[in-house]
Design a protein around this motif. Structure first.
Motif, short mmCIF file in Angstrom:
data_model
loop_
_atom_site.label_atom_id
_atom_site.label_comp_id
_atom_site.label_asym_id
_atom_site.label_seq_id
_atom_site.Cartn_x
_atom_site.Cartn_y
_atom_site.Cartn_z
N PRO A 168 -12.09 -49.13 89.15
CA PRO A 168 -10.74 -49.31 88.61
C PRO A 168 -10.55 -50.73 88.07
O PRO A 168 -11.42 -51.59 88.21
N TYR A 169 -9.40 -50.95 87.46
CA TYR A 169 -9.04 -52.24 86.86
C TYR A 169 -7.84 -52.79 87.60
O TYR A 169 -6.94 -52.05 87.99
N ALA A 190 -3.23 -45.61 82.86
CA ALA A 190 -4.07 -46.39 81.95
C ALA A 190 -4.22 -47.84 82.40
O ALA A 190 -5.19 -48.50 82.02
N ALA A 191 -3.31 -48.33 83.20
CA ALA A 191 -3.39 -49.72 83.65
C ALA A 191 -4.47 -49.91 84.71
O ALA A 191 -5.05 -51.00 84.82
N THR A 192 -4.77 -48.87 85.48
CA THR A 192 -5.71 -48.99 86.59
C THR A 192 -6.96 -48.15 86.39
O THR A 192 -8.08 -48.64 86.52
N THR A 215 -17.24 -47.91 75.74
CA THR A 215 -18.05 -48.31 76.88
C THR A 215 -17.12 -48.69 78.03
O THR A 215 -16.24 -49.54 77.86
N ALA A 216 -17.30 -48.05 79.18
CA ALA A 216 -16.45 -48.25 80.37
C ALA A 216 -14.99 -47.94 80.09
O ALA A 216 -14.13 -48.21 80.93
N GLY A 217 -14.68 -47.34 78.93
CA GLY A 217 -13.31 -47.00 78.59
C GLY A 217 -12.49 -48.16 78.05
O GLY A 217 -11.28 -48.02 77.86
N ASP A 226 -2.25 -52.20 78.56
CA ASP A 226 -3.47 -51.72 79.22
C ASP A 226 -4.66 -51.86 78.29
O ASP A 226 -4.52 -52.10 77.09
N TYR A 227 -5.86 -51.69 78.86
CA TYR A 227 -7.10 -51.77 78.10
C TYR A 227 -7.79 -50.41 77.99
O TYR A 227 -8.99 -50.32 77.80
#
Length: 438
Positions: A168-169, A190-192, A215-217, A226-227
């Motif tokens: 997770p992020y 989408a944030a995590t 790659t890695a979303g 978010d990324y």
């Protein structure tokens, strides 16, 4: 739900391989190279034809299920290594058989359900073609997926590893998000859950080029901050430095790069925007939007299931960045070590789930989460079966599948799963006996 980096360690082409190989050879882990198949699947095929066998039956020292001693881990590694050498590939009854039955139950046709399941399995193996109960291919090539080697669990350079062991992020920080629950992940967060949210949007899109799969979303930052849901992937070439725990204090560093996900790792690489065109070359020779959507859904469901099955490791892991040096992925917690990793995979099928700790009942959680996501996608496609979205319907059906998955012997497990499908009027997998023949 299968990822064992050690069994296929050669694929990393890492300079530390030689020393590590020497250290591990006595454990019979590094067996002669074959395709990235039988070591981790639960249904192993017999070379030249023959009955299905368990790929990783629990040794006596590992019983009852839930036993996680050092002696158990060592014995299981040896058993699985021997079985891998004696097999000609295999499949996961969870990624293939169960996905096929879940997809039909919510309203997808048997044809659509097959391709969803086939591409689900292909994300582990690089390509997939169903075999019958005598380990023989079915369909003469017409049921074979396209090659998706860039997605496989052992391709570190393509970022494939990060699609199976999904961290997770946490707002760019280098510490895991507090209170994260990967046993019941929210793929819309989408944030995590960056990787899941990114591939989910891609799977729901009108085409593989309509939304980025990265790659890695990792995308550029979205308007929401978010990324995962930005308009494009993060700048191609941005370093993603990762490290995963092997045994004891030994970690394996590896690196990949941000950008559109590499789908086919070949002399003519194929990336995510061209996924639909690649799928049109598979055994079905079907260039329709629906066929491509089935394939993208299968890939996404594989990521979602793997997030669940690896959650004890990945809930203690994190993607951090971006920084001046790019992104980092820390998968070095002791719960990510390959001994316990392999053991948890052995607990997914053929065991009494009631004997496991709640955190290790990953198959039960996966059945519920995947069913619910299939309901969402069936509704979006306009094929949702009336009543399939009712909680009581989901609970009853997934409980039946769970009972079948606890069957110990491989052939009996497949028959039990087929029996659940037949009882609900669903078609059996290609190559399986017709329901009326049971």
């Amino acid at each position: 739900m299968r990822t064992n980096l050690i069994a296929h360690f050669r694929t990393f082409h890492h300079p530390r391989f030689t020393a590590l190989a020497a250290a591990l050879a006595a454990g019979a882990i590094l067996t002669p190279a074959r395709d990235a198949a039988a070591f981790a699947e639960d249904l192993c095929y017999a070379p030249g034809g023959g009955p299905l066998a368990n790929c990783g039956p629990l040794p006596e020292v590992c019983r009852p299920a839930g036993t996680d001693t050092a002696a158990c881990k060592a014995a299981l590694i040896a058993v699985v290594a021997r079985q891998r050498n004696a097999s000609d590939g295999g499949r996961s009854s969870v990624h293939t058989d169960v996905t096929f039955l879940l997809a039909q139950a919510v309203g997808f046709s048997a044809t659509d359900a097959y391709w969803i399941a086939a591409y689900d399995e292909s994300a582990d193996l690089g390509a997939f073609e169903i075999r019958d109960n005598d380990s023989r291919p079915v369909g003469g090539g017409a049921l074979a997926t396209a090659s998706v080697t860039g997605l496989v669990r052992t391709d570190a350079m393509s970022g494939g590893v990060l699609l199976h062991v999904i961290a997770p992020y946490n707002h760019g920080r280098a510490t895991p998000p507090p209170g994260i629950d990967g046993l019941h992940p929210d793929p819309t967060d989408a944030a995590t859950e960056v990787t899941l949210a990114n591939f989910r949007a891609w799977a729901l899109a009108a085409s593989s080029a309509a939304k980025p799969a990265c790659t890695a979303g990792l995308t550029v930052q979205s308007a929401a901050g978010d990324y995962a849901t930005g308009a494009t992937c993060f700048a191609s070439g941005t370093p993603i430095q990762a490290s995963i725990r092997l045994f004891g204090p030994l970690d394996l560093p590896f690196a990949t790069q941000a950008g559109p996900q590499l789908v086919q790792d070949s002399s003519t690489p194929v990336r995510a925007p061209d996924f639909d065109a690649l799928v049109a070359t598979d055994g079905a020779h079907d260039a329709s939007a629906g066929h491509a959507a089935d394939a993208r859904l299968g890939v996404y469901l594989h990521l979602l299931a793997d997030r669940i099955t690896h959650h004890v490791c990945t809930d203690r892991s994190v993607i951090s960045g971006p920084s001046a040096s790019g992104f980092s992925v820390d998968l070095t917690d002791a719960e990510c070590a390959q001994g316990i990793h392999l053991l948890r995979h052995a607990w997914e099928t053929g065991v009494d789930y009631a004997r496991l700790l709640p955190q290790d009942r990953t198959t039960l959680a996966m059945l519920q989460v995947i069913h619910q996501e299939l309901v969402t996608f069936a509704r979006a496609r306009g094929v949702l079966r009336p009543g399939a979205d009712l909680p009581a319907t989901q609970a009853a059906y997934t409980a039946e599948l769970a009972r079948a998955l606890q069957t110990f012997q491989a052939a009996d497990r497949v028959a039990a799963l087929d029996g659940v499908g037949c009882a609900h009027g669903l078609a059996p997998l290609p190559g399986q006996p017709a329901c009326r023949a049971r």
